[in-house]
Structures are given as C-alpha cells and as structure tokens.
Design a protein around this motif. Structure first.
Motif, mmCIF file in Angstrom:
data_model
loop_
_atom_site.group_PDB
_atom_site.id
_atom_site.type_symbol
_atom_site.label_atom_id
_atom_site.label_comp_id
_atom_site.label_asym_id
_atom_site.label_seq_id
_atom_site.Cartn_x
_atom_site.Cartn_y
_atom_site.Cartn_z
ATOM 1 N N LEU A 146 -10.351 -47.092 -83.655
ATOM 2 C CA LEU A 146 -10.461 -45.744 -83.075
ATOM 3 C C LEU A 146 -9.076 -45.120 -83.153
ATOM 4 O O LEU A 146 -8.106 -45.683 -82.610
ATOM 5 N N VAL A 147 -8.973 -43.977 -83.823
ATOM 6 C CA VAL A 147 -7.643 -43.433 -84.139
ATOM 7 C C VAL A 147 -7.677 -41.908 -84.077
ATOM 8 O O VAL A 147 -8.692 -41.290 -84.403
ATOM 9 N N PHE A 148 -6.544 -41.303 -83.683
ATOM 10 C CA PHE A 148 -6.453 -39.832 -83.654
ATOM 11 C C PHE A 148 -6.551 -39.249 -85.057
ATOM 12 O O PHE A 148 -5.912 -39.744 -85.990
ATOM 13 N N ALA A 149 -7.325 -38.161 -85.171
ATOM 14 C CA ALA A 149 -7.404 -37.418 -86.431
ATOM 15 C C ALA A 149 -6.217 -36.463 -86.544
ATOM 16 O O ALA A 149 -5.695 -35.974 -85.536
ATOM 17 N N LYS A 150 -5.817 -36.197 -87.773
ATOM 18 C CA LYS A 150 -4.743 -35.216 -88.028
ATOM 19 C C LYS A 150 -5.085 -33.906 -87.333
ATOM 20 O O LYS A 150 -6.229 -33.447 -87.362
ATOM 21 N N ALA A 152 -4.717 -33.515 -84.063
ATOM 22 C CA ALA A 152 -4.985 -33.752 -82.641
ATOM 23 C C ALA A 152 -3.847 -33.187 -81.788
ATOM 24 O O ALA A 152 -4.082 -32.651 -80.704
ATOM 25 N N TYR A 153 -2.627 -33.325 -82.303
ATOM 26 C CA TYR A 153 -1.452 -32.828 -81.568
ATOM 27 C C TYR A 153 -0.790 -31.715 -82.366
ATOM 28 O O TYR A 153 -0.879 -31.691 -83.602
ATOM 29 N N PRO A 154 -0.087 -30.789 -81.682
ATOM 30 C CA PRO A 154 0.546 -29.686 -82.401
ATOM 31 C C PRO A 154 1.629 -30.194 -83.362
ATOM 32 O O PRO A 154 2.314 -31.185 -83.062
ATOM 33 N N ALA A 155 1.772 -29.501 -84.494
ATOM 34 C CA ALA A 155 2.718 -29.929 -85.535
ATOM 35 C C ALA A 155 4.144 -30.008 -84.998
ATOM 36 O O ALA A 155 4.928 -30.852 -85.438
ATOM 37 N N GLU A 156 4.469 -29.135 -84.035
ATOM 38 C CA GLU A 156 5.859 -29.091 -83.561
ATOM 39 C C GLU A 156 6.196 -30.227 -82.587
ATOM 40 O O GLU A 156 7.335 -30.386 -82.172
ATOM 41 N N MET A 157 5.208 -31.032 -82.211
ATOM 42 C CA MET A 157 5.468 -32.124 -81.255
ATOM 43 C C MET A 157 6.195 -33.256 -81.989
ATOM 44 O O MET A 157 5.688 -33.805 -82.963
ATOM 45 N N VAL A 158 7.384 -33.606 -81.495
ATOM 46 C CA VAL A 158 8.225 -34.591 -82.185
ATOM 47 C C VAL A 158 7.680 -36.002 -82.005
ATOM 48 O O VAL A 158 7.654 -36.800 -82.936
ATOM 49 N N SER A 159 7.237 -36.306 -80.799
ATOM 50 C CA SER A 159 6.884 -37.693 -80.473
ATOM 51 C C SER A 159 5.394 -37.950 -80.579
ATOM 52 O O SER A 159 4.839 -38.757 -79.855
ATOM 53 N N GLU A 163 -1.135 -39.662 -86.480
ATOM 54 C CA GLU A 163 -2.543 -39.311 -86.732
ATOM 55 C C GLU A 163 -2.872 -39.530 -88.208
ATOM 56 O O GLU A 163 -1.982 -39.520 -89.049
ATOM 57 N N VAL A 164 -4.179 -39.657 -88.503
ATOM 58 C CA VAL A 164 -4.586 -39.906 -89.895
ATOM 59 C C VAL A 164 -5.628 -38.885 -90.336
ATOM 60 O O VAL A 164 -6.327 -38.308 -89.500
ATOM 61 N N PRO A 215 -9.650 -34.936 -81.049
ATOM 62 C CA PRO A 215 -10.402 -35.358 -82.236
ATOM 63 C C PRO A 215 -9.891 -36.698 -82.773
ATOM 64 O O PRO A 215 -8.681 -36.937 -82.834
ATOM 65 N N GLY A 216 -10.824 -37.569 -83.096
ATOM 66 C CA GLY A 216 -10.451 -38.874 -83.632
ATOM 67 C C GLY A 216 -11.460 -39.331 -84.664
ATOM 68 O O GLY A 216 -12.400 -38.600 -85.007
ATOM 69 N N TYR A 217 -11.235 -40.539 -85.157
ATOM 70 C CA TYR A 217 -12.195 -41.185 -86.059
ATOM 71 C C TYR A 217 -12.504 -42.574 -85.538
ATOM 72 O O TYR A 217 -11.612 -43.266 -85.022
#
Ligand SMILES: C[S@@+](CC[C@H](N)C(=O)[O-])C[C@H]1O[C@@H](n2cnc3c(N)ncnc32)[C@H](O)[C@@H]1O
Length: 229
Positions: A146-150, A152-159, A163-164, A215-217
């Motif tokens: 179970l993994v986060f989809a691309k 899921a988090y804003p692009a500007e978040m550094v940490s 995601e895949v 969103p995840g897979y």
C-alpha cells in the motif's frame, strides 16, 4: 529535510517534526489491509515490513496468523511488543532491523505486507528492499504493498514521501515478483496541517473520523518459482 533523512524513531518519540504523533498512526490497520485480513488473503507466516507500532501485525495475530513485524524504530518496536503482551497475542513477534538488509528468514513467509513502507524508503534503497523481501518470501508467497500515489502531497513539500506512479511501481516490483494487480485505493492519515506548509489545504475528502483520504495504490504480486535475486 527530505523523507530520505527522516528520523523515524524521533517521529515515534514525538520529537516535534509532526504536531503530535505521526499522522500514519491511525490506531488500526488501513481499511484496505483490514479488508484483506478479514478475507483471509494473508497466510502464515506473515512478514509485516516496516510495521511501525504493529497494528497490522496485531490484527493478523488476532486472526490467528503467525506474524513477524520488522521495523527500524526501537520506540515503535517497544510499543508493538507491549501491545502484543497487553492483547495476549504471542503469535505476533517484532524485530528491530533495517528491512533493506533484513536476513535470516530465507523462504519463510507465505505472505508479505507492506503497509505504507514503500514510499518511506529512499528511492535508491528500493531494490535492496525488494531483494530482502524476495529472499524472505516462500515460493508462491503473496505480496501486498500500500503506497502513496504521485500527487498525494504538494510538489513544493520538501519532506514528502517518495510517492509512485503505477508504471514506476510495476517496474520496480516486477523485477522480482509477478504482478497480479495495481489498483487505486485511499490511504488514511491524521493530518491537519503539513509540516512546513501550514496554509496549504489538501484537496481530499475526510472519512467520518476526520482522517484525510490520500490517493494511493494497492499492489498484489506473487513470488514465482523461478527465483531471481
Ligand atoms: C509510514 S510508516 C508505516 C508504519 C506501519 N506500517 C503502519 O501502517 O502504521 C513507515 C514505517 O517504516 C519504517 N521504516 C522506514 N525505513 C525502514 C527500514 N529501512 N527498515 C524498516 N523499517 C523502516 C518507519 O520507521 C515507519 O515505522
């Protein structure tokens, strides 16, 4: 700090990176994993890779599976062991180890579950992780990720987590396992504000308990008989 430099034990000690306990601690297995457990899709012995506080391992043990949870954080392992004792679940055991170099259980596990570990690993450690899991899995073993989809988090978040997209996930896991399916599925997290981005509003619905549905897979694969790695 990127996720690759994350102090996982610090997160469980609530050292201040998150505002309180880590957001993935929802106090129960993710719903899609709970469904798999209820359906009997995970068979003993089960390896719970990156088990955190052990909610998935403990739910499996309560369903009469023998399970080993492997986790980097000493604090999380201690919590999981205490919970197993409190719940009288001697069939759940826990080992503090780095899953990317995990060894000593070759061919043991009929099922492997990765509940949100994959995106927590540095990308350059994925291959070592998959080799470790492949080594530990029995021929024919089921493997769920179970993994986060691309996105899921804003692009500007550094940490943010690594995601895949589905193609990337398929290519990485497909080097070692036969992929059965990859399907979209939500991942719940207790998030109010993002670290470093307090004003960003995440565009996802919340469940009835107020947990955000990212969103995840869900991936299902099997270890074939041919064996590589
Ligand atoms: C997002 S948390 C998920 C925890 C747990 N599976 C759950 O569903 O609550 C990712 C977990 O992977 C662990 N982790 C990260 N890198 C690891 C590694 N190399 N070996 C073992 N565990 C690791 C972290 O400490 C953390 O507990």
């Amino acid at each position: 700090m990127t996720i690759d430099a994350m102090d996982w034990d610090g997160a469980y000690r609530e050292d201040g990176f998150f505002d309180g306990p880590p957001p993935w601690n929802i106090g129960e297995p993710q719903p899609v994993i709970a469904d798999l457990i209820r359906a009997g899709a995970l068979r003993s012995d089960v390896l719970d890779a990156g088990c955190g506080r052990g909610e998935v391992s403990l739910a499996l043990a309560a369903a009469n599976c023998t399970v080993l949870g492997v986790e980097l954080s000493d604090t999380a392992v201690a919590w999981a062991r205490r919970s197993a004792v409190q719940r009288g679940l001697s069939n759940a055991t826990f080992e503090q180890a780095d899953i990317t170099t995990f060894a000593g259980h070759d061919g043991r596990f009929s099922s492997v579950v990765d509940c949100t570990l994959f995106h927590a690993l540095p990308i350059d450690k994925r291959d070592a992780y998959l080799k470790s899991v492949h080594r530990a899995a029995a021929v024919g073993a089921d493997y769920y990720i179970l993994v986060f989809a691309k996105g899921a988090y804003p692009a500007e978040m550094v940490s943010k987590p690594n995601e895949v997209d589905a193609y990337e996930l398929h290519a990485a896991v497909g080097r070692y396992f036969d992929i059965d399916f990859i399907r979209p599925t939500p991942i719940l997290a207790k998030v109010d504000a993002l670290p470093g981005l307090p004003d960003v509003v995440l565009p996802f619905e919340r469940d009835s308990l107020g947990r955000l549905q990212f969103p995840g897979y869900l991936l299902h694969a099997r270890k074939s008989g041919s064996g590589i790695a």
